[in-house]
Design a protein around this motif. Sequence first.
Motif, mmCIF file in Angstrom:
data_model
loop_
_atom_site.group_PDB
_atom_site.id
_atom_site.type_symbol
_atom_site.label_atom_id
_atom_site.label_comp_id
_atom_site.label_asym_id
_atom_site.label_seq_id
_atom_site.Cartn_x
_atom_site.Cartn_y
_atom_site.Cartn_z
ATOM 1 N N LEU A 8 0.831 -1.204 0.000
ATOM 2 C CA LEU A 8 0.000 0.000 0.000
ATOM 3 C C LEU A 8 0.862 1.250 0.000
ATOM 4 O O LEU A 8 0.529 2.250 -0.651
ATOM 5 C CB LEU A 8 -0.918 0.023 1.222
ATOM 6 C CG LEU A 8 -2.092 -0.948 1.267
ATOM 7 C CD1 LEU A 8 -2.976 -0.624 2.468
ATOM 8 C CD2 LEU A 8 -2.908 -0.912 -0.015
ATOM 9 N N ARG A 9 1.965 1.209 0.735
ATOM 10 C CA ARG A 9 2.845 2.381 0.778
ATOM 11 C C ARG A 9 3.505 2.601 -0.581
ATOM 12 O O ARG A 9 3.713 3.740 -1.001
ATOM 13 C CB ARG A 9 3.884 2.205 1.887
ATOM 14 C CG ARG A 9 3.233 2.088 3.270
ATOM 15 C CD ARG A 9 4.261 1.988 4.392
ATOM 16 N NE ARG A 9 3.569 1.767 5.667
ATOM 17 C CZ ARG A 9 3.473 0.607 6.286
ATOM 18 N NH1 ARG A 9 4.030 -0.472 5.749
ATOM 19 N NH2 ARG A 9 2.833 0.491 7.431
ATOM 20 N N LEU A 10 3.839 1.506 -1.276
ATOM 21 C CA LEU A 10 4.381 1.636 -2.631
ATOM 22 C C LEU A 10 3.348 2.261 -3.561
ATOM 23 O O LEU A 10 3.652 3.175 -4.339
ATOM 24 C CB LEU A 10 4.806 0.270 -3.157
ATOM 25 C CG LEU A 10 5.321 0.235 -4.609
ATOM 26 C CD1 LEU A 10 6.648 0.965 -4.731
ATOM 27 C CD2 LEU A 10 5.463 -1.201 -5.102
ATOM 28 N N LEU A 11 2.093 1.783 -3.488
ATOM 29 C CA LEU A 11 1.038 2.332 -4.329
ATOM 30 C C LEU A 11 0.800 3.806 -4.019
ATOM 31 O O LEU A 11 0.623 4.629 -4.927
ATOM 32 C CB LEU A 11 -0.257 1.539 -4.133
ATOM 33 C CG LEU A 11 -0.218 0.062 -4.538
ATOM 34 C CD1 LEU A 11 -1.511 -0.629 -4.137
ATOM 35 C CD2 LEU A 11 0.034 -0.100 -6.036
ATOM 36 N N ARG A 12 0.794 4.146 -2.740
ATOM 37 C CA ARG A 12 0.576 5.539 -2.352
ATOM 38 C C ARG A 12 1.693 6.439 -2.882
ATOM 39 O O ARG A 12 1.441 7.533 -3.400
ATOM 40 C CB ARG A 12 0.494 5.647 -0.827
ATOM 41 C CG ARG A 12 0.227 7.058 -0.311
ATOM 42 C CD ARG A 12 0.053 7.057 1.192
ATOM 43 N NE ARG A 12 1.255 6.551 1.871
ATOM 44 C CZ ARG A 12 1.303 6.237 3.152
ATOM 45 N NH1 ARG A 12 0.219 6.322 3.905
ATOM 46 N NH2 ARG A 12 2.433 5.798 3.691
ATOM 47 N N SER A 13 2.944 5.973 -2.768
ATOM 48 C CA SER A 13 4.062 6.753 -3.307
ATOM 49 C C SER A 13 3.939 6.924 -4.806
ATOM 50 O O SER A 13 4.229 7.990 -5.359
ATOM 51 C CB SER A 13 5.393 6.059 -2.968
ATOM 52 O OG SER A 13 5.648 6.071 -1.591
ATOM 53 N N SER A 14 3.491 5.859 -5.472
ATOM 54 C CA SER A 14 3.386 5.921 -6.927
ATOM 55 C C SER A 14 2.285 6.872 -7.364
ATOM 56 O O SER A 14 2.457 7.640 -8.325
ATOM 57 C CB SER A 14 3.135 4.518 -7.489
ATOM 58 O OG SER A 14 3.545 4.448 -8.838
#
Length: 378
Positions: A71-77
């Motif tokens: 989720l943190r990767l998706l949010r950063s993206s």
Amino acid sequence: MTDVIVIGGGIIGCAAAYYLAGDGVAVTLVETGDLNTQASGTNSGSLHGQIPHDTYLQHGDAWARMFLPALRLLRSSIGLWEGLGDTLGVDLEVKVGGGLLLAANEQQMRDIARKVSLEREAGLDSEVLDAQGLRALAPYVSRRMVGAGYCPAEGKANPLIAAPAFARAAAAIGARIMPRTSVTDIRRTGGGYEVTTDRGTYTAARLVNTAGADAGRIAAMLGVDLPLQGFPIQVSVTEPVEPLIQHLLYYARAPLTMKQTAVGSIIVGGGWPARFDSQRRPIADPYSVGPNLGLALEILPQLAPVNIVRTWAATVNGTHDWMPVIGELPGLPGAFLGYVPWMGFTAGPAAGRLVASMVQGVAPPLDIDAAAFAPGVR
């Protein structure tokens, strides 16, 4: 001469090539076909930021907590997506208007509430909306819906534009982009890796595998067996209609995604299965169309008279646990994998930035736990 060879011309590969070239690294990207012709260009353009509801119901809280780093990767993206059009000088039709997971009964609301509590652990601003809150935010949704989970950091972009824009920008700053170049063999050498293609042999100190559904085959050339697969799924699109849908819509009852494009067409998906033909090409399965559209009508009955103009199929890379696999392959110094199952379009910019930083041995400029995605961790 090149320092890094990137294999795969989807959004992660093109983004990695762009960021590497921008950092002054000599990079060559090779792609079997034309750029962006596989999952990166044939998906429906959703920008996902929440725990996938159907998978959560299948696997439960323990799996969801494992998934929180993703989720943190998706949010950063998605944060990168919001400024990417200005960076690349192209209108990518990005709109982050939030996502709604709709519920038709109280049991579905309870399931949503549990998932939202987990998302808030990961720092998402997700919330539970009752019927009144849902009506205020999305009055166009059927009044049969009793509430929803709302994730504000979700939206859409145009998948036909994004990866080619990265590739053009990469080429403009020195990357070598080679479409229609099939990799037939990879060998380790004293100085790195030798990549044999149908257009010649190329050597580089470092190698990045961003081949999506074909990533397992590429890894096997290096003697690595990875459980990476390709699954055929399909999407339908309507004729253009007046502006109606302001959010990315899901349904807690069964798999469904809906959104409206810049030209007014409504895209109906959610991962319904397509099938492969005799040559392993994905083709639409008519048995998936009816149930998929039936779900759409449950939440938007006003679409009944609207015509479907096309249904298409694509091969999407996937794994059982949905976790990205990004990092250096064990026992193969200088060989990296950049793989995001199911939601690779959303994660593409951040995954490309992450693997480009890893290749250079520097910390990525992203607020994520990169170690959670290392090959061999799970």
